[in-house]
Design a protein around this motif. Structure first.
Motif, PDB file in Angstrom:
ATOM      1  N   HIS A  88       0.882  -1.232  -0.069  1.00  0.00           N
ATOM      2  CA  HIS A  88      -0.017  -0.007  -0.021  1.00  0.00           C
ATOM      3  C   HIS A  88       0.812   1.346   0.000  1.00  0.00           C
ATOM      4  N   ARG A  89       1.912   1.433   0.779  1.00  0.00           N
ATOM      5  CA  ARG A  89       2.815   2.319   0.839  1.00  0.00           C
ATOM      6  C   ARG A  89       3.483   2.415  -0.219  1.00  0.00           C
ATOM      7  N   ARG A  90       4.046   1.384  -0.898  1.00  0.00           N
ATOM      8  CA  ARG A  90       4.807   1.534  -2.045  1.00  0.00           C
ATOM      9  C   ARG A  90       3.788   2.258  -3.208  1.00  0.00           C
ATOM     10  N   GLN A  91       2.622   1.627  -3.362  1.00  0.00           N
ATOM     11  CA  GLN A  91       1.900   2.237  -4.257  1.00  0.00           C
ATOM     12  C   GLN A  91       1.473   3.832  -3.938  1.00  0.00           C
ATOM     13  N   LEU A  92       1.339   4.090  -2.732  1.00  0.00           N
ATOM     14  CA  LEU A  92       1.033   5.487  -2.396  1.00  0.00           C
ATOM     15  C   LEU A  92       2.385   6.368  -2.839  1.00  0.00           C
ATOM     16  N   LEU A  93       3.531   6.037  -2.541  1.00  0.00           N
ATOM     17  CA  LEU A  93       4.585   6.920  -2.665  1.00  0.00           C
ATOM     18  C   LEU A  93       4.967   6.927  -4.200  1.00  0.00           C
ATOM     19  N   LEU A  94       4.609   5.699  -4.644  1.00  0.00           N
ATOM     20  CA  LEU A  94       4.878   5.898  -6.282  1.00  0.00           C
ATOM     21  C   LEU A  94       4.221   6.919  -7.097  1.00  0.00           C
ATOM     22  N   GLY A  95       2.709   6.872  -6.612  1.00  0.00           N
ATOM     23  CA  GLY A  95       1.593   7.706  -6.861  1.00  0.00           C
ATOM     24  C   GLY A  95       2.306   9.267  -6.952  1.00  0.00           C
ATOM     25  N   THR A  96       2.566   9.218  -5.331  1.00  0.00           N
ATOM     26  CA  THR A  96       3.051  10.851  -5.140  1.00  0.00           C
ATOM     27  C   THR A  96       4.117  11.543  -5.883  1.00  0.00           C
ATOM     28  N   LEU A  97       5.190  10.290  -6.071  1.00  0.00           N
ATOM     29  CA  LEU A  97       6.301  10.713  -6.844  1.00  0.00           C
ATOM     30  C   LEU A  97       5.818  10.879  -8.482  1.00  0.00           C
ATOM     31  N   ASP A  98       5.027  10.214  -8.979  1.00  0.00           N
ATOM     32  CA  ASP A  98       4.259  10.452 -10.252  1.00  0.00           C
ATOM     33  C   ASP A  98       3.813  11.976 -10.451  1.00  0.00           C
ATOM     34  N   GLN A  99       3.143  12.347  -9.303  1.00  0.00           N
ATOM     35  CA  GLN A  99       2.502  13.789  -9.221  1.00  0.00           C
ATOM     36  C   GLN A  99       3.698  14.861  -9.132  1.00  0.00           C
ATOM     37  N   VAL A 100       4.775  14.421  -8.759  1.00  0.00           N
ATOM     38  CA  VAL A 100       5.925  15.398  -8.430  1.00  0.00           C
ATOM     39  C   VAL A 100       6.427  15.490  -9.719  1.00  0.00           C
ATOM     40  N   ALA A 101       6.451  14.533 -10.377  1.00  0.00           N
ATOM     41  CA  ALA A 101       7.134  14.303 -11.489  1.00  0.00           C
ATOM     42  C   ALA A 101       6.651  15.300 -12.553  1.00  0.00           C
ATOM     43  N   GLN A 102       5.317  15.493 -12.397  1.00  0.00           N
ATOM     44  CA  GLN A 102       4.634  16.219 -13.400  1.00  0.00           C
ATOM     45  C   GLN A 102       4.635  17.652 -13.118  1.00  0.00           C
ATOM     46  N   MET A 103       5.130  17.974 -11.777  1.00  0.00           N
ATOM     47  CA  MET A 103       5.029  19.405 -11.564  1.00  0.00           C
ATOM     48  C   MET A 103       6.055  20.143 -11.868  1.00  0.00           C
ATOM     49  N   ASP A 104       6.074  21.393 -12.159  1.00  0.00           N
ATOM     50  CA  ASP A 104       7.238  22.477 -12.265  1.00  0.00           C
ATOM     51  C   ASP A 104       7.889  22.534 -10.903  1.00  0.00           C
ATOM     52  N   GLU A 105       9.130  23.104 -10.795  1.00  0.00           N
ATOM     53  CA  GLU A 105       9.689  23.418  -9.507  1.00  0.00           C
ATOM     54  C   GLU A 105       8.837  24.234  -8.796  1.00  0.00           C
ATOM     55  N   THR A 106       8.246  25.386  -9.201  1.00  0.00           N
ATOM     56  CA  THR A 106       7.331  26.333  -8.440  1.00  0.00           C
ATOM     57  C   THR A 106       6.128  25.556  -7.829  1.00  0.00           C
ATOM     58  N   GLU A 107       5.533  24.822  -8.822  1.00  0.00           N
ATOM     59  CA  GLU A 107       4.262  24.061  -8.325  1.00  0.00           C
ATOM     60  C   GLU A 107       4.588  23.235  -7.186  1.00  0.00           C
ATOM     61  N   LEU A 108       5.790  22.274  -7.140  1.00  0.00           N
ATOM     62  CA  LEU A 108       6.320  21.472  -6.372  1.00  0.00           C
ATOM     63  C   LEU A 108       6.424  22.200  -4.874  1.00  0.00           C
ATOM     64  N   ALA A 109       7.298  23.305  -4.882  1.00  0.00           N
ATOM     65  CA  ALA A 109       7.747  23.981  -3.638  1.00  0.00           C
ATOM     66  C   ALA A 109       6.391  24.202  -3.013  1.00  0.00           C
TER      67      ALA A 109
END
Lengths: 380, 509
Positions: B394-415
């Protein structure tokens, strides 16, 4: 090629090319170029609102009491405003080094929408040189010399609104350094019904302050000492302009005000002086203005000082209450009873805090649930 | 052979009990107790020899570390007592030595656990079960232990004796502790210890090798430079320092006022006197043994009730937030950041480890996300204990999903978003949940809980609180500074406000 890196070389070539194309000198091209693409590599810039053009392309800034007079190409003491060919432009515009979300208590604001979040923005630079600057990596450098983000005022406001954050805050570095950017964000935020708060050292001229305050809902002013010589020695600034700024906020604006006083051992921890300061606060800005006595941690150029002993903070709090101030807090000490908000009349505990966390909030529409007394502040 | 056994065994029985060697019990030696055959004993010999080498090696390394450790910890304790922050050198040295100390213990624990696996291949299930049986049954079955635990303030043991749910919760907590810092279990403690040398070789009918004899001698007598008595004395001193530092860490984090310090110290003294009185039992002439024990057990509920009342008194003196801090406190050498140096008003750079991970891993190519998440999860398990397969997935899935979200953001959005993302991706803190569960049981059974454990039963607390009360009654007067001699803030008094070394917004040098 020694002494010039690739980036510098490309920049110089592009300047020469532009100059050659338009048949003018490089420096005279800068302002027009700056408006579109920004000076010194920043995304875009903006002319400073309060400055005067002098002869020989010189400028005089009227944002802060330093009134820096600059030759062409020179940068203000605040590190953020530069004379580009006789026009004073800000290097901080659209160029924040910090964008983050914070609890509002971190500013510190204890009587302004407690328990809510802020979208906090900061740009590099500051017009003070505090010996204990805790964010010196951001505040004591120029905006273009650190890693920054591209964020227009519109994007900043959209970002907060989209995520339901009710307040935009300017903190970590002094918004006086990026006043133009902060003001443009504040104007747009006001249109979107977002609140704006600013944490500042208030070393600013009254006119730009009043202009900015039209769009600001709350100020947190860091008062750093109550002795002019000491102020100058600790921060490079003077006490009188800050007192004037505090009076200006109180009398000429509608903004909520809280004051924070960092108690630095052996510097500004003299209790009689603190008492004197509290008397002045009571007289000049009122006894309901919350005052936070913050604990000093060894930092920057005062890394060898000890932390502020908690009894010293307690003595400062006691002195302030003795003088008649009604909302007095300790900061940077948790847990401590003086971080809680109590009713100004019956002294019942209304908000219980552990650090920036609210453990319990009992105010009802800004009133004490025990005695019904309205509490000073902005609650809804 | 049979004769040899019959002669030798009684002397072994007299020599030690086969478990702790100190308790004076006349139980048969451990190998006889569980019925180890000579062939099994011979197979155990190499495992035992390895264990002895490991233990001797650990002794030598700890002996090397010990003098520096004590000196540094003492300096740390002194700074902790002054409560004006730690000097960088002392803090860093303490952290380094403490880390080494833990690493050495963890490494020994891991290796011994591996050897225990070897032991399990040699012994039968019945023998292993017998070995895992505690030498002394738990306090529920053992009135001696019950009295000892009440007198020692070990209320967790009391709770587990009277409440099966508490026993289950404590077991889970121990499993997490064992995963975080592996230590030898009963098998290692009873079979892989130096005291078993003679017995094991006797049963195996073998002579110990020179190596193993040397290792056992090191374990039992120490080295020439560090004889065992000196080592033990230093170890005790280290224990004392560790305990006192932990008490200081808590007291400093509580910011007690003088009145609170005095009242709690008095409660702790009274609670200690009560427990001591209970431990000694009734001073009636002629009463001893079972009679004395029966009398102690008769008053035990009243003693526990009194201790519970003392705890309530301490809670009344403290503010809710102070109580919260004590509940969250875990004994430690280095104080947690929240207590020692909390995030300050207006302080930038307050990112958590998870926000840093999301920011850094989000920048990696997506093919590397899975590996980064697996590494991160291993780190998490080091803090939270081993996850079961479902929760890990479950946690692996959650973190991978979160990283996918992060990867789609630009630096400002991520901050802007990273703190929220990190908050949503926080793991469940199982240890805290178990702790709350246990506290609920303590409370429902009116047993003194975590406040009593930290403030009343800690043997250093009375001294620490008395010192703090004394410090608070004569606050430190810092000498007035000659401000002309210290650093002075830069200014532009000479009307040269322009920033030196810059031209057109860029550095000139």
């Amino acid at each position: 090629m020694s002494g010039i890196d690739r980036r510098e070389l490309l920049s110089r070539v592009s300047q020469l090319a532009a100059g050659a194309c338009l048949g003018g000198s490089v420096s005279s091209l800068w302002p027009a170029f700056a408006q579109a693409a920004g000076p010194a590599g920043s995304a875009a810039s903006r002319e400073v609102d309060f400055y005067e053009k002098l002869s020989d392309n010189r400028t005089k800034c009227f944002v802060c009491p330093l009134h820096c007079e600059l030759e062409d190409g020179e940068t203000c003491f605040c590190r953020t405003r530069t004379n580009y060919g006789g026009r004073l432009l800000t290097d901080a515009y659209n160029n924040p080094c910090i964008i983050t979300t914070d609890p509002i208590e971190k500013l510190p604001l204890n009587h302004f929408l407690p328990g809510t979040k802020t979208l906090t923005i900061a740009c590099g630079g500051c017009n003070m040189r505090c010996l204990y600057c805790q964010n010196w990596q951001q505040a004591q450098v120029c905006p273009n010399d650190i890693k920054t983000f591209q964020l227009t005022p519109q994007q900043a406001v959209d970002s907060a609104a989209k995520r339901g954050i009710p307040t935009i805050a300017f903190s970590y570095t002094d918004p006086v350094g990026f006043l133009e950017y902060a003001k443009d964000i504040a104007i747009l935020a006001r249109k979107r019904r977002l609140r704006v708060v600013a944490a500042t050292g208030a070393f600013v001229d009254p006119e730009p302050l009043i202009d900015f305050a039209r769009y600001v809902d709350a100020f947190v002013v860091a008062l750093k000492a109550f002795d002019d010589e000491l102020y100058h020695l600790m921060t490079g600034a003077r006490l009188e302009p800050i007192k004037t700024a505090l009076e200006t906020i109180k009398t000429k604006t509608k903004s909520w005000l809280e004051i924070v006083y960092l108690v630095v051992p052996t510097y500004n921890d003299d209790i009689p002086t603190i008492t004197k300061m509290c008397r002045w606060i009571r007289k000049a800005v009122g006894r309901q203005v919350p005052v936070h006595f913050a604990r000093f941690m060894p930092m920057y150029k005062l890394a060898k000082l000890p932390r502020t002993p908690v009894p010293t903070l307690e003595a400062a709090v006691a002195a302030a209450r003795e003088v008649g101030l009604q909302c007095v807090y300790t900061s940077n000490v948790a847990p401590h009873k003086d971080t809680n908000t109590c009713c100004i009349k019956c002294h019942a505990t209304l908000i219980q805090r552990l650090g920036f966390k609210l453990l319990d909030q009992r105010t009802r529409n800004g009133r004490c649930p025990e005695c019904g007394t309205p509490q000073p502040g902005v609650w809804t | 052979m049979a004769l040899a056994v019959s002669l030798a065994v009684p002397s072994l029985v007299m020599a030690h009990c086969g478990h702790c060697g100190r308790c004076g019990s006349k139980e048969p030696p451990v190998l006889m107790q569980i019925g180890v055959t000579p062939s099994q004993a011979r197979r155990l010999l190499p495992i035992f020899e390895n264990a002895m080498r490991l233990r001797a090696d650990h002794y030598r390394k700890m002996a090397e570390l010990m003098p520096a450790m004590l000196e540094t910890y003492e300096a740390f304790r002194a700074e902790d007592e002054r409560n004006q922050g730690f000097s960088k050198e002392v803090e860093q040295a303490t952290a380094r030595l403490h880390h080494q100390e833990i690493q050495l213990a963890d490494r020994l624990g891991q290796e011994l656990l591996k050897l225990e696996e070897e032991v399990k291949k040699v012994l039968s299930d019945r023998q292993l079960r017998a070995l895992a049986q505690p030498h002394r049954p738990g306090p529920g079955n053992n009135p001696h232990a019950m009295v000892g635990n009440i007198a020692g303030g070990n209320m967790t043991a009391v709770a587990t004796a009277v409440d099966s749910q508490a026993a289950e919760t404590v077991k889970k907590m121990r499993e997490i502790g064992q995963y975080r810092h592996p230590r030898a279990t009963q098998i290692g403690d009873r079979l892989l210890k130096a005291d078993l040398l003679d017995e094991l070789h006797f049963v195996a009918v073998a002579r110990p090798s020179k190596d193993v004899l040397k290792a056992v001698r090191t374990i039992k007598e120490g080295t020439r430079k560090f004889p065992r008595p000196k080592y033990d004395a230093l170890q005790r001193e280290r224990g004392r320092l560790g305990g006192e530092i932990s008490a200081w860490n808590l007291v400093n984090g509580l910011h007690l006022n003088k009145g609170q310090a005095v009242t709690i110290a008095r409660c702790a003294q009274a609670a200690a006197a009560l427990r001591e009185h209970f431990r000694k039992g009734p001073a009636v002439e002629g009463i001893c043994g079972e009679e004395k024990l029966a009398a102690q057990l008769a008053v035990a509920p009243a003693v526990v009730e009194d201790l519970y009342r003392f705890e309530r008194k301490v809670i009344d003196v403290l503010s809710d937030t102070q109580v919260q801090v004590i509940r969250d406190f875990k004994p430690c050498l280095l104080p947690p950041k929240d207590l020692d140096n909390p995030v300050r008003v207006g302080q930038a750079n307050d990112n958590t480890a998870l926000t840093r991970f999301l920011t850094q891993a989000g920048n990696l190519p997506s093919a590397q996300h899975a590996a980064a998440v697996d590494r991160w999860l291993s780190c998490e398990e080091k803090h939270h204990g081993k996850y079961d397969d479902d929760y890990r997935a479950h946690r692996r899935q959650l973190l991978l999903g979160t990283l996918d979200q992060v990867a789609q953001m630009d630096e400002t959005e991520l901050a802007v978003h990273v703190k929220d993302l990190a908050e949503r991706a926080q793991p469940v803190d199982v240890q805290t949940e178990l702790r709350f569960e246990l506290e609920g049981i303590f409370s429902s059974r009116q047993l003194p809980g975590p406040i009593a454990k930290s403030m009343l039963f800690d043997r250093h607390m009375v001294k620490v609180l008395a010192t703090r009360a004394d410090q608070l009654s004569r606050p430190v007067k810092l000498a007035k500074r000659d401000l002309t001699k210290g650093p002075q803030a830069e200014n532009c008094d000479n009307s040269k406000c322009a920033l030196p070394g810059r031209k057109n917004g860029k550095p000139t040098r």
